[in-house]
Design an enzyme around this catalytic site. Structure first.
Site, PDB file in Angstrom:
ATOM      1  N   LYS A   1      24.192  22.429  14.031  1.00 15.45           N
ATOM      2  CA  LYS A   1      25.052  21.392  13.466  1.00 15.45           C
ATOM      3  C   LYS A   1      24.546  19.985  13.773  1.00 15.45           C
ATOM      4  O   LYS A   1      25.038  19.019  13.196  1.00 15.45           O
ATOM      5  CB  LYS A   1      26.490  21.575  13.947  1.00 15.45           C
TER       6      LYS A   1
HETATM    7  C1  LIG Z   1      29.169  26.588  12.916  1.00 13.54           C
HETATM    8  C2  LIG Z   1      28.338  27.728  13.401  1.00 13.54           C
HETATM    9  C3  LIG Z   1      28.021  28.820  12.557  1.00 13.54           C
HETATM   10  C4  LIG Z   1      28.611  28.974  11.163  1.00 13.54           C
HETATM   11  O1  LIG Z   1      28.135  28.031  10.238  1.00 13.54           O
HETATM   12  P1  LIG Z   1      28.938  27.803   8.861  1.00 13.54           P
HETATM   13  O2  LIG Z   1      28.178  26.727   8.173  1.00 13.54           O
HETATM   14  O3  LIG Z   1      30.320  27.397   9.254  1.00 13.54           O
HETATM   15  O4  LIG Z   1      28.928  29.095   8.119  1.00 13.54           O
HETATM   16  C5  LIG Z   1      27.166  29.799  13.039  1.00 13.54           C
HETATM   17  N1  LIG Z   1      26.654  29.733  14.293  1.00 13.54           N
HETATM   18  C6  LIG Z   1      26.941  28.717  15.136  1.00 13.54           C
HETATM   19  C7  LIG Z   1      26.371  28.739  16.509  1.00 13.54           C
HETATM   20  C8  LIG Z   1      27.788  27.690  14.722  1.00 13.54           C
HETATM   21  O5  LIG Z   1      28.066  26.689  15.561  1.00 13.54           O
END
Ligand SMILES: *Cc1c(COP(=O)(O)O)cnc(C)c1O
Length: 432
Positions: free
Chosen positions: A108
């Site tokens: 993210k």
């Molecule tokens: C947010 C997150 C996901 C999921 O991603 P999305 O875009 O919401 O599908 C998967 N793994 C981790 C470690 C995350 O922080």
């Protein structure tokens, strides 16, 4: 480039308005009116020969359009992709795209950094600050806090459940600059989320603050995630395009990958790797979207029952589930299988996964068994140190603290403890 609302009851807007407002007034999600072709870029020179930053600029430019000068976009992408995205080979057919080399060890980071810098640019010269309000179960909050750390004109308020985030996650939330406020809520993640939701509909607070959310419905957080797939393809060694398995919760990341594929990036097939929250696997099986509530799992960043970005995927496939099935497979993986996969990955590949990556790895392997071993990669979306308990229990050893977070342990922590009560939260907001 304009963005229309998936509910089609709001006027189309440019990138700037979509980024500043987040969601369309009719509660739909903004979607690009056309997906730009990457063919020109792919023809100009082999993908592997592109400089990472230049490639990122070229991919993002059509989405941002005229809403900021090229120099600004260039600076923003340079700061956004300022760390490695290695594609690591585990076997002849299995690769891991490691997305945890950013400042908070989470994929993210890219979306949060891009979005924060866009908001700072768009808000420059305004008297009123933008206030970003986020509830986190641990992982999102750190990336958002760090992405906005010391960004001018923006303050961030992060609510997290006290005592329920891992030590590294808590440090990431509580050691930022003075524009980031961490609130330790005596309650659950759902309590945090309920407070944030109520705040967005509170007329008093909205009169006093310019409130924005930082989740993946925002185009400025969603779209730059395409870049991972371009960077992965730069490193892909086989002739045949890869099968790509994406650990999915809100489906923002995988949806961005599907946009990249639609623009011309050679990807054979997508796998949405879900935990026991199996809304989409069930939908692809039956054609009916079930109404579920989230259940807690080991891969808690994916404990989502109503994946918000799925409407964008349906938009891309003209609401045609049969067409979608030709491009997307969805798999649900239990906690027991997740644990077994972490152990098997260590044994077979000498590779340590955390629970989200393990869900992705298992879904990839299952698909390969059914499709003649088609080569592919899964996304390792976080570093194992962020989920230390389960990883240490299975691997039998503590996870070493990576260098880019070690310094956090010596920083002073700032956080305010509040009870899980909306009125108390509001009092705190207004009393500052
Ligand atoms: C947010 C997150 C996901 C999921 O991603 P999305 O875009 O919401 O599908 C998967 N793994 C981790 C470690 C995350 O922080």
């Amino acid at each position: 480039m304009h963005y229309y609302s998936t509910n089609r009851n709001s006027a189309p807007v440019d990138f700037k308005t979509a980024a500043v407002t987040g969601q369309a007034p009719d509660k739909g999600l903004y979607y690009p009116e056309m997906i730009p072709s990457a063919h020109g870029l792919l023809k100009q020179r082999p993908l592997a020969d592109w400089d990472k930053t230049e490639l990122a600029f070229r991919v993002m430019k059509p989405y941002v359009g005229q809403s900021m000068p090229d120099e600004v976009l260039h600076r923003i992408v340079t700061e956004t992709v300022d760390f490695p995205f290695p594609l690591v080979q585990l076997s002849e057919q299995v690769f891991s795209l490691e997305l945890f080399h950013g400042p908070t060890l989470a994929f993210k980071d890219v979306g949060a950094r891009f979005m924060s810098r866009c908001l700072a640019h768009f808000n420059a010269g305004n008297d009123q600050k933008i206030t970003v309000l986020v509830a986190t179960s641990g992982d999102t909050g750190g990336a958002v806090a760090n992405g906005f750390d010391n960004v001018e004109g923006v303050e961030v308020i992060i609510l997290y459940p006290e005592g329920k985030v891992s030590p590294v996650q808590e440090l990431q939330l509580t050691t930022c600059g003075s524009n980031v406020h961490a609130l330790a809520v005596a309650g659950s993640f759902d309590d945090c989320q309920a407070i944030v939701k109520q705040a967005f509909t509170d007329a008093d607070l909205n009169a006093q603050y310019q409130l924005t959310s930082a989740n993946s419905i925002n185009v400025a957080r969603w779209l730059p995630q395409q870049l991972y797939y371009f960077f992965a393809l730069q490193q892909w060694p086989h002739e045949q395009p890869p099968v790509v398995s994406v650990p999915s919760g809100n489906f923002g990341n995988i949806c961005a990958g599907m946009v990249a594929q639609r623009s011309g990036l050679p990807i054979q097939h997508f796998i949405a790797a879900c935990n026991s929250n199996d809304t989409i696997p069930q939908y692809l099986r039956t054609g009916i979207l079930p109404d579920k509530t989230a259940v807690p799992t080991l891969s808690n960043a994916m404990d989502v029952a109503k994946p918000s970005n799925f409407v964008r995927i349906m938009e891309m496939y003209d609401q045609d589930v049969q067409w979608l099935r030709n491009h997307l497979t969805a798999v649900s993986v239990s906690d027991a299988t997740t644990r077994e996969t972490i152990a098997a990955s260590l044994r077979d590949y000498n590779y340590l996964c955390e629970p989200h990556g393990a869900v992705g790895l298992y879904a990839l392997q299952q698909y390969q068994q059914q499709h003649n071993g088609a080569a592919g990669f899964f996304l390792e979306t976080a570093h194992p140190v962020k989920f230390p308990d389960v990883v240490a229990e299975i691997s039998g050893a503590a996870v070493p603290i990576p260098d880019n977070v070690a310094h956090l342990f010596s920083l002073p922590q700032h956080s305010t403890r509040i009870d899980a009560d909306y009125e108390l939260f509001k009092e705190w907001m207004r009393g500052r």
